[in-house]
Each structure stands twice: as C-alpha cells, then as structure tokens.
Motif scaffolding. Structure first.
Motif, short mmCIF file in Angstrom:
data_model
loop_
_atom_site.label_atom_id
_atom_site.label_comp_id
_atom_site.label_asym_id
_atom_site.label_seq_id
_atom_site.Cartn_x
_atom_site.Cartn_y
_atom_site.Cartn_z
N MET A 1 52.35 39.36 36.35
CA MET A 1 51.22 39.33 37.28
C MET A 1 49.94 39.65 36.52
SD MET A 1 50.11 42.14 40.16
CE MET A 1 51.72 42.87 40.23
N VAL A 2 48.92 38.88 36.78
CA VAL A 2 47.61 39.16 36.18
C VAL A 2 46.58 39.29 37.30
CG1 VAL A 2 45.78 38.34 34.66
CG2 VAL A 2 48.17 37.89 34.07
N VAL A 3 45.87 40.41 37.31
CA VAL A 3 44.79 40.63 38.27
C VAL A 3 43.52 40.89 37.48
CG1 VAL A 3 43.90 42.16 40.06
CG2 VAL A 3 46.34 41.59 40.02
N LYS A 4 42.50 40.09 37.73
CA LYS A 4 41.22 40.29 37.03
C LYS A 4 40.11 40.43 38.06
CE LYS A 4 42.47 36.99 33.41
NZ LYS A 4 42.00 35.79 32.70
N MET A 54 39.46 51.19 43.46
CA MET A 54 40.53 50.77 44.37
C MET A 54 40.91 49.31 44.22
SD MET A 54 40.42 51.06 48.54
CE MET A 54 41.59 50.18 49.58
N THR A 55 39.97 48.47 43.78
CA THR A 55 40.15 47.02 43.89
C THR A 55 41.42 46.49 43.21
OG1 THR A 55 37.75 46.93 43.81
CG2 THR A 55 38.91 44.84 43.75
N GLU A 56 41.58 46.79 41.92
CA GLU A 56 42.72 46.22 41.21
C GLU A 56 44.03 46.71 41.77
OE1 GLU A 56 42.75 45.92 36.96
OE2 GLU A 56 40.59 45.54 36.90
N ARG A 57 44.06 47.98 42.15
CA ARG A 57 45.29 48.54 42.69
C ARG A 57 45.63 47.90 44.04
NH1 ARG A 57 46.83 54.25 44.34
NH2 ARG A 57 44.64 54.79 44.15
N ALA A 58 44.61 47.71 44.88
CA ALA A 58 44.85 47.10 46.20
C ALA A 58 45.37 45.67 46.04
CB ALA A 58 43.56 47.11 47.02
N ILE A 59 44.78 44.93 45.09
CA ILE A 59 45.24 43.55 44.88
C ILE A 59 46.66 43.55 44.32
CG2 ILE A 59 44.84 41.42 43.57
CD1 ILE A 59 41.83 42.08 43.64
N SER A 60 46.93 44.45 43.38
CA SER A 60 48.27 44.50 42.80
C SER A 60 49.32 44.82 43.86
CB SER A 60 48.33 45.56 41.69
OG SER A 60 47.44 45.21 40.65
N THR A 61 48.98 45.70 44.79
CA THR A 61 49.91 46.04 45.87
C THR A 61 50.21 44.81 46.72
OG1 THR A 61 49.03 48.28 45.93
CG2 THR A 61 50.24 47.55 47.88
N ILE A 62 49.18 44.01 46.99
CA ILE A 62 49.36 42.79 47.79
C ILE A 62 50.24 41.79 47.03
CG2 ILE A 62 48.15 40.82 48.82
CD1 ILE A 62 45.69 42.78 49.16
N VAL A 63 50.01 41.67 45.74
CA VAL A 63 50.81 40.74 44.93
C VAL A 63 52.27 41.21 44.88
CG1 VAL A 63 51.16 39.73 42.64
CG2 VAL A 63 48.84 39.99 43.54
N GLU A 64 52.48 42.52 44.75
CA GLU A 64 53.86 43.05 44.74
C GLU A 64 54.56 42.73 46.05
OE1 GLU A 64 55.73 44.15 42.41
OE2 GLU A 64 54.14 44.09 40.90
N VAL A 77 45.54 36.51 40.14
CA VAL A 77 44.41 36.66 41.06
C VAL A 77 43.18 37.00 40.23
CG1 VAL A 77 43.40 37.98 42.97
CG2 VAL A 77 45.87 37.54 42.96
N ILE A 78 42.12 36.23 40.39
CA ILE A 78 40.83 36.54 39.76
C ILE A 78 39.80 36.62 40.89
CG2 ILE A 78 39.09 35.85 38.06
CD1 ILE A 78 41.20 34.03 36.78
N HIS A 79 39.03 37.69 40.93
CA HIS A 79 38.02 37.84 41.99
C HIS A 79 36.74 38.37 41.35
CE1 HIS A 79 36.16 38.46 45.84
NE2 HIS A 79 37.27 38.24 46.52
N ARG A 80 35.63 37.71 41.63
CA ARG A 80 34.36 38.14 41.05
C ARG A 80 33.59 39.07 41.98
NH1 ARG A 80 31.03 33.09 39.30
NH2 ARG A 80 29.72 34.70 38.36
N PHE A 81 32.68 39.83 41.39
CA PHE A 81 31.74 40.64 42.16
C PHE A 81 30.36 40.44 41.54
CE2 PHE A 81 33.45 43.30 38.77
CZ PHE A 81 32.31 43.87 38.22
N GLY A 82 29.33 40.98 42.17
CA GLY A 82 27.97 40.82 41.65
C GLY A 82 27.22 39.73 42.38
N THR A 83 26.22 39.16 41.72
CA THR A 83 25.35 38.16 42.36
C THR A 83 25.82 36.75 42.04
OG1 THR A 83 23.49 39.69 42.20
CG2 THR A 83 22.96 37.37 42.58
N LEU A 84 26.09 35.98 43.10
CA LEU A 84 26.57 34.61 42.94
C LEU A 84 25.69 33.67 43.75
CD1 LEU A 84 29.21 36.56 42.61
CD2 LEU A 84 30.46 34.43 42.80
N TYR A 85 25.82 32.38 43.49
CA TYR A 85 24.98 31.37 44.14
C TYR A 85 25.87 30.29 44.77
CZ TYR A 85 21.64 33.92 41.40
OH TYR A 85 20.89 34.95 40.87
N ALA A 86 25.28 29.55 45.72
CA ALA A 86 26.03 28.51 46.42
C ALA A 86 26.73 27.60 45.42
CB ALA A 86 25.11 27.71 47.33
N GLY A 87 28.00 27.35 45.67
CA GLY A 87 28.78 26.48 44.79
C GLY A 87 29.51 27.22 43.68
#
Lengths: 148, 82
Positions: A1-4, A54-64, A77-87
């Motif tokens: 499992m890889v969570v980023k 909490m983020t990585e642990r919460a995602i890992s629990t869901i994957v488990e 699972v890869i999930h970004r944070f910060g400032t993003l733009y349409a598309g």
C-alpha cells in the motif's frame, strides 16, 4: 500500500504505469483521478486544508478496511493539499487484484470513504468571495452502501 | 493541558489554528461547554455541534467520548476530501 499526501503536482499516468508493475500476478488495475471542477462564478483557486498528523493514518485505515473486504494485490492513494486551480489533479486512487470485480469495488469504496472520512477541507475562491465546500447528504448515503 | 486544534471554518471563526487549553473536562462535550463559555467567537463556532466533527488523538470520535489522557483534540466541519 502506498499513501502519499503532498502539495506537489503528480502525473497520474506515470503513477498508474508504475503501480501496474508492482503487483504479483495481477489481472486488473482500476484507477480514479479527481480534478478541480470549475464553478459558475469562475474558480480563481481552490485551497485544500488538511490535518497533517491525522491524514496519512486515516487514509491507511481506510485502505486496510478495503483490503479486509476484497482480495486486493495492492492499493495506491495520492491526495494533494494547498492551492490548486480548475482542471488540476487533486487526487488519485488505484487498486489492483487478480480479477476486476475486487479492484472496481475497492476503488469505489475508497473514494466514498476518502470523500467523507479523510481529514481534508476544500475552500473555493471566486470573484464573488470564498466559501468552504459543504459536505453533501448523499456523501453520507454513499457510505451507508458499505454498511454490513 | 491538552492541545486543541481547529480546521477550516472552525479555525477561521475562532481565529487561531491551535492552542493549549487547561481543562478539567471529562468528555469532549464538557470541553466544548468550557470553550463556549469563554468568548462569543467560541460560542459561535460551537453553536451547532451537529455541524462539527471531532478527533481525539487523531482518531474520529463522538462528542460524548471521554478525553482521558488525550493530548490532542481537533474540531472541524465534516470532511470534504476526494
């Protein structure tokens, strides 16, 4: 499992290619890619906040949980944070299994849970001001599909 | 002493991301009552508990959960990941 969990952009195609090579004797890979959707007023930016401790642990629990329900070779699972733009690509999920039914169901389950149980919050900024994206009743309904 | 964290609009309403709180609360709800009694901005942020979620030591839980020896309690709106 890889969570980023990362602010940097990523290449979903390259990630999927690499992920498809990791499993041993897999016959199916399912992936989902989530993009920043534009809004009627024109999205200037989307700011994604998260709870780093909490983020990585919460995602890992869901994957488990998904691995306990379906016969999966692997999950990404890869999930970004910060400032993003349409598309922009916000996140991706990929699952692999011997047969496709497990990979499809697990990816669907992971998306429903990431939506409402992973500690991310989205704020949309438009020319009309900014506002936090509210969770939807149907997001919780989607989770109940998986009750057992 | 417990670290209390706020995210998204809860953080904006209270005006800070984290603070150390001296508390005698036995449950999360008792901590909420203590915070509500502090100032208007806390009372506003915690006016409708049904619009909030809580994590104790990074685990999602309910408002009637005991605090015990917890070191970190986080309040935030329902999550909108994905």
């Amino acid at each position: 499992m890889v969570v980023k969990v990362q602010s940097d952009p990523f290449d979903p195609g390259a990630e999927l290619t690499a992920f498809s090579k990791t499993g041993d004797n897999i016959g199916a890979v399912v992936s989902f890619t989530g993009l920043v959707r534009d809004v009627d007023d024109g999205l200037q930016e989307m700011v994604i906040e998260h709870y780093p401790a909490m983020t990585e642990r919460a995602i890992s629990t869901i994957v488990e949980e998904a691995k306990g329900r379906w016969s999966l070779a692997d999950a990404l699972v890869i999930h970004r944070f910060g400032t993003l733009y349409a598309g922009d690509t916000i996140m991706m999920v990929a699952t692999s299994s011997k047969h496709r039914a497990d990979a499809f169901a697990a990816a669907d389950f992971l998306m429903d849970y990431l939506k409402s149980r992973a500690p991310f919050w989205k704020k949309e900024v438009t020319s009309q001001g900014d506002g936090w994206v509210e969770s939807k009743a149907h997001d919780e309904d989607a989770l109940r599909r998986w009750d057992r | 002493m417990v670290d209390v964290l706020y995210f998204a609009w809860v953080r904006e309403r209270i005006g800070l991301p984290t603070e150390q709180v001296e508390t005698k609360a036995g449950t999360v709800m008792e901590l909420v009552e203590e915070l509500r009694a502090r100032e208007e901005r806390y009372a506003m942020a915690f006016s409708d508990i049904s619009a909030l979620r809580v994590a104790v030591d990074q685990e999602l839980t309910e408002f009637d959960a005991p605090i015990g020896a917890a070191r970190e309690i986080a309040f935030f709106p329902p999550m909108t990941g994905g």
